[in-house]
Scaffold this active site. Structure first.
Site, mmCIF file in Angstrom:
data_model
loop_
_atom_site.group_PDB
_atom_site.id
_atom_site.type_symbol
_atom_site.label_atom_id
_atom_site.label_comp_id
_atom_site.label_asym_id
_atom_site.label_seq_id
_atom_site.Cartn_x
_atom_site.Cartn_y
_atom_site.Cartn_z
ATOM 1 N NE ARG A 189 0.319 2.259 -0.159
ATOM 2 C CZ ARG A 189 -0.176 3.431 -0.490
ATOM 3 N NH1 ARG A 189 -0.563 4.281 0.468
ATOM 4 N NH2 ARG A 189 -0.306 3.790 -1.752
ATOM 5 C CG HIS A 229 1.487 7.825 -5.963
ATOM 6 N ND1 HIS A 229 1.290 6.464 -5.909
ATOM 7 C CD2 HIS A 229 0.563 8.368 -5.131
ATOM 8 C CE1 HIS A 229 0.283 6.197 -5.090
ATOM 9 N NE2 HIS A 229 -0.164 7.333 -4.597
ATOM 10 C CD GLN A 241 -1.849 9.501 3.071
ATOM 11 O OE1 GLN A 241 -1.077 8.640 2.704
ATOM 12 N NE2 GLN A 241 -1.452 10.578 3.722
ATOM 13 C CD GLN A 282 -1.345 2.385 -5.109
ATOM 14 O OE1 GLN A 282 -0.729 2.358 -4.042
ATOM 15 N NE2 GLN A 282 -2.651 2.499 -5.163
ATOM 16 C CB SER A 340 -3.541 6.884 -3.687
ATOM 17 O OG SER A 340 -2.273 6.834 -3.076
ATOM 18 C CG LEU A 341 -4.880 4.334 1.959
ATOM 19 C CD1 LEU A 341 -3.882 3.311 2.432
ATOM 20 C CD2 LEU A 341 -5.244 5.305 3.058
#
Length: 322
Positions: free
Chosen positions: A120, A204, A14, A253, A95-96
């Protein structure tokens, strides 16, 4: 096609989205819009139109941003393969972006991944009410100092280092007041830059555990396969071959820090010399160069950048495209 031992692809998360992204690539390669059309069927709205027309605020809604970036990275991956680009030996995502890497590795089918990242995004946004959480970027302070300050000012709230993006660049997140206290302390400790980020949830952190628990049921019910190309995972900066273990890693994660510096160094330790950022923007390209200047990093989100990356990979690998 054999994997090339010194080539890796990295997939952004993102923050890389923008109105009009991939328009030039789509004008030349129909597979771009076809990929977004596949995602749109899952989502129930025209994702390509949203990306091309905006508004910017609509792109920033986490529930939409996550499938949008997955579609964008998958589209660039498909263009690369359509052009006969060399097959990377390793994959990693920020991340994503780890979900995009898993699609490229054929661990999970693209439509299933679109549905999962839509959930998510929704679950992550719903885990902490708007205004209660915050994230901020800190530059010019050692990781250990950032961790120390966060622990010192947290009190009965949460604030922690969550993205280890490059040496001297760490993102912190948690309850908004605790993040504000940490920023004040880090500025006093000599941070070159310590600024809030325009996001509405503390990604996170342990505050995301409810989101992880909600998503776990859907992830565990989705068929995963062993990766065709190994993926370096954010949680522990190592590959995993077992599909069920991969499911647990992508669940974990959500509430664990992104060890991006370690991921890039793990790629270098495995012989990677050249990386291609597979998705919109150039964020990871910049981070890779700050982590390890010996690594060559290229983008592929526009026709000219794609041609440069194809040429550089061909030259670096000493082979033509297959």
């Amino acid at each position: 096609m054999d994997n090339k031992d010194n080539l890796a692809f990295v997939f952004p998360g993102q923050g890389s989205q923008r109105v009009g992204m991939l328009a030039e690539l789509a004008a030349r390669y129909p597979v771009v819009e076809q990929t977004f059309a596949e995602a749109s069927e899952v989502l129930g709205y025209d994702l390509w139109r949203l990306v091309q027309e905006g508004p910017e605020e609509a792109l920033a809604l986490t529930e939409r941003t996550q499938p949008m970036l997955l579609a964008a990275s998958t589209a660039v991956w498909r263009v690369w393969n359509e052009r006969g680009g060399a097959r990377p030996a390793w994959l990693a995502g920020h991340s994503l972006g780890e979900w995009s890497a898993l699609v490229a590795a054929e661990v999970v089918d693209f439509p299933a991944a679109v549905q999962l990242v839509r959930l998510r995004g929704a679950y992550m946004q719903e885990a902490v009410p708007p205004g209660e959480g915050a994230m901020a970027a800190v530059m010019g302070v050692a990781e250990e100092e950032v961790e120390r300050v966060c622990a010192e000012v947290a009190g009965d709230q949460v604030v922690a280092a969550v993205n280890y993006n490059s040496p001297g660049q760490v993102v912190i997140a948690g309850h908004a007041p605790a993040v504000a206290r940490a920023l004040e302390a880090l500025r006093a400790a000599g941070a070159r830059r310590a600024v809030p980020l325009p996001v509405s949830a503390p990604f996170h952190t342990s505050l995301m555990r409810p989101a992880a628990e909600r998503l776990a049921r859907e992830v565990r019910a989705t068929p995963f396969r062993a990766p065709r190309i190994p993926v370096i995972h954010n949680v522990h900066a190592a590959p995993e071959a077992d599909p069920e273990a991969i499911k647990e890693l992508v669940i974990e994660q959500i509430h664990r820090p992104v060890l991006w510096v370690d991921c890039v160094r793990a790629l270098a330790e495995r012989g990677v010399e050249i990386l291609v950022e597979c998705g919109p923007g150039r964020v990871l390209q910049g981070l890779v160069r700050r982590i390890d200047r010996s690594l060559a990093a290229y983008a592929a989100d526009e026709p000219a950048a794609l041609e440069e990356a194809l040429g550089a990979v061909c030259e670096t690998l000493g082979e033509g495209n297959e």
